[in-house]
Design a protein around this motif. Structure first.
Motif, PDB file in Angstrom:
ATOM      1  N   ASP A   1      41.834  48.170  48.850  1.00 47.66           N
ATOM      2  CA  ASP A   1      41.689  48.668  47.487  1.00 47.66           C
ATOM      3  C   ASP A   1      41.895  50.170  47.435  1.00 47.66           C
ATOM      4  O   ASP A   1      42.497  50.690  46.510  1.00 47.66           O
TER       5      ASP A   1
ATOM      6  N   MET B   1      43.761  44.627  37.006  1.00 46.16           N
ATOM      7  CA  MET B   1      43.051  43.459  37.515  1.00 46.16           C
ATOM      8  C   MET B   1      43.874  42.723  38.573  1.00 46.16           C
ATOM      9  O   MET B   1      43.324  42.259  39.574  1.00 46.16           O
ATOM     10  N   ILE B   2      45.191  42.661  38.335  1.00 45.15           N
ATOM     11  CA  ILE B   2      46.052  41.982  39.306  1.00 45.15           C
ATOM     12  C   ILE B   2      45.962  42.661  40.669  1.00 45.15           C
ATOM     13  O   ILE B   2      45.925  41.996  41.708  1.00 45.15           O
TER      14      ILE B   2
ATOM     15  N   TYR C   1      34.954  41.830  41.411  1.00 45.04           N
ATOM     16  CA  TYR C   1      34.897  43.271  41.618  1.00 45.04           C
ATOM     17  C   TYR C   1      35.520  44.006  40.442  1.00 45.04           C
ATOM     18  O   TYR C   1      34.982  45.007  39.965  1.00 45.04           O
ATOM     19  N   TYR C   2      36.633  43.491  39.955  1.00 43.96           N
ATOM     20  CA  TYR C   2      37.252  44.133  38.796  1.00 43.96           C
ATOM     21  C   TYR C   2      36.308  44.106  37.602  1.00 43.96           C
ATOM     22  O   TYR C   2      36.119  45.110  36.918  1.00 43.96           O
ATOM     23  N   LEU C   3      35.707  42.940  37.354  1.00 44.93           N
ATOM     24  CA  LEU C   3      34.898  42.788  36.139  1.00 44.93           C
ATOM     25  C   LEU C   3      33.575  43.546  36.218  1.00 44.93           C
ATOM     26  O   LEU C   3      33.141  44.147  35.231  1.00 44.93           O
ATOM     27  N   PHE C   4      32.938  43.512  37.382  1.00 37.15           N
ATOM     28  CA  PHE C   4      31.561  44.013  37.446  1.00 37.15           C
ATOM     29  C   PHE C   4      31.413  45.339  38.171  1.00 37.15           C
ATOM     30  O   PHE C   4      30.307  45.825  38.332  1.00 37.15           O
ATOM     31  N   GLU C   5      32.535  45.920  38.586  1.00 33.85           N
ATOM     32  CA  GLU C   5      32.460  47.165  39.340  1.00 33.85           C
ATOM     33  C   GLU C   5      31.672  48.263  38.609  1.00 33.85           C
ATOM     34  O   GLU C   5      30.889  48.970  39.248  1.00 33.85           O
ATOM     35  N   PRO C   6      31.799  48.427  37.280  1.00 28.34           N
ATOM     36  CA  PRO C   6      31.018  49.490  36.635  1.00 28.34           C
ATOM     37  C   PRO C   6      29.507  49.310  36.774  1.00 28.34           C
ATOM     38  O   PRO C   6      28.768  50.285  36.707  1.00 28.34           O
TER      39      PRO C   6
ATOM     40  N   ARG D   1      43.421  44.249  41.911  1.00 32.60           N
ATOM     41  CA  ARG D   1      42.140  43.889  42.540  1.00 32.60           C
ATOM     42  C   ARG D   1      42.176  42.460  43.070  1.00 32.60           C
ATOM     43  O   ARG D   1      41.679  42.178  44.153  1.00 32.60           O
TER      44      ARG D   1
END
Lengths: 240, 62
Positions: free
Chosen positions: A221, A1-2, A80-85, A4
């Motif tokens: 990224d 996460m860091i 982006y980290y949280l919702f990318e999937p 991202r």
């Protein structure tokens, strides 16, 4: 996460620098001109109130543009980290999120509070406007999420065309809100053309800011991330 | 750029495990402070200095 978050802040700083420069070179002079027109035209504007001085205002506003980019970039990285999937597409994921951010932070509030030129005065006090503004950002997040999720779910089962149709429905509802919302600004009737031009400038500059964040984030990224796929599609896309 | 099979819930769980609440709270507070200053600060000097920015970004709270 860091990683991202770092990519997001770096992308935001980059985009913010460009946006701050744009603020300095284009938007501030345009607003100065519009104030001039407003005051000497129909006497509606608020040119007199500049305790900070013209130059100071321009400098701080440009700096505000940079910080605005950093703020949006940081939020972009975390989201982006949280919702990318859940985001559809492979290479296009950052662009989908960028569009969602633009919709939530800018377009949704504009449905009720369109960008004001210096010639216009708000009808309601800030104690009324601020809560509605924050609420509208919430509405924008819901609309963006509904659109993306609707597309992802239906395109998987019913095909792409139906997915696009479902994705458009929440956006149409938001557009309807802008039609039924009561007016929140007065003044500036005399210069409809100037107002429209100013709104396009504001809209495109915000869209460009988000696009720049998404493009920069995509590149950073990929360089940081463990997976390296083809870079053609990103390189082919322009910014603004 | 993503090959993973994890879900949004997994990401939230990972983030929750990586950061203790105090760190997360501090980060949120800093972001909120920056956002508040840029968007909603009504103090005349700050407000006027950010005047062009708020007009230009289409932020109505000015």
């Amino acid at each position: 996460m860091i990683e991202r978050l770092r990519s997001g802040v770096a992308a935001g700083a980059l985009a913010g620098l460009v946006y701050g420069l744009f603020m300095w070179l284009v938007i501030s002079p345009v607003i100065g001109y519009l104030e001039h027109v407003a005051v000497h035209g129909d006497g509606h504007g608020h040119e007199a109130a500049h305790p900070a001085g013209e130059t100071m205002t321009a400098v701080v506003s440009a700096g505000g543009g940079v910080l605005w980019g950093v703020l949006l970039g940081a939020a972009f990285g975390v989201a982006y980290y949280l919702f990318e999937p859940a985001l559809p597409g492979e290479e296009s994921k950052p662009y989908v999120l960028g569009a969602a951010g633009f919709l939530a932070v800018s377009v949704a509030p504009w449905t009720v509070f369109p960008p004001a030129t210096p010639a216009m005065a708000p009808l309601y006090g800030s104690s009324v406007r601020v809560p509605i503004y924050i609420g509208l950002i919430g509405v924008g997040i819901i609309v963006a999420a509904a659109s993306v999720l609707g597309y992802a779910c239906t395109s998987r089962t019913r095909g792409r065309g139906v997915g696009v149709f479902v994705a458009v429905l929440p956006l149409a509802a938001l557009a309807l809100l802008s039609v039924v919302a009561p007016p929140t600004l007065t003044g500036g009737e005399g210069s409809a053309g100037l107002t429209a031009a100013f709104r396009w400038l504001v809209g495109f500059s915000q869209a460009g800011l988000w696009a720049l964040i998404a493009v920069a984030f995509h590149h950073l990224d990929r360089r940081v991330g463990p997976q390296t796929t083809d870079s053609l599609s990103a390189a082919a896309r322009g910014t603004d | 750029m993503s090959t993973n099979t994890d879900t949004v819930a997994d990401r939230f769980a990972t983030a929750g495990a990586q950061f203790d609440p105090l760190t997360a709270l501090t980060a949120v507070a800093l972001v909120a402070a920056l956002g508040f200053t840029l968007l909603f600060m009504q103090d005349p000097l700050v407000h006027e200095a950010l005047h062009d920015f708020r007009h230009g970004a289409g932020i109505i709270c000015h």
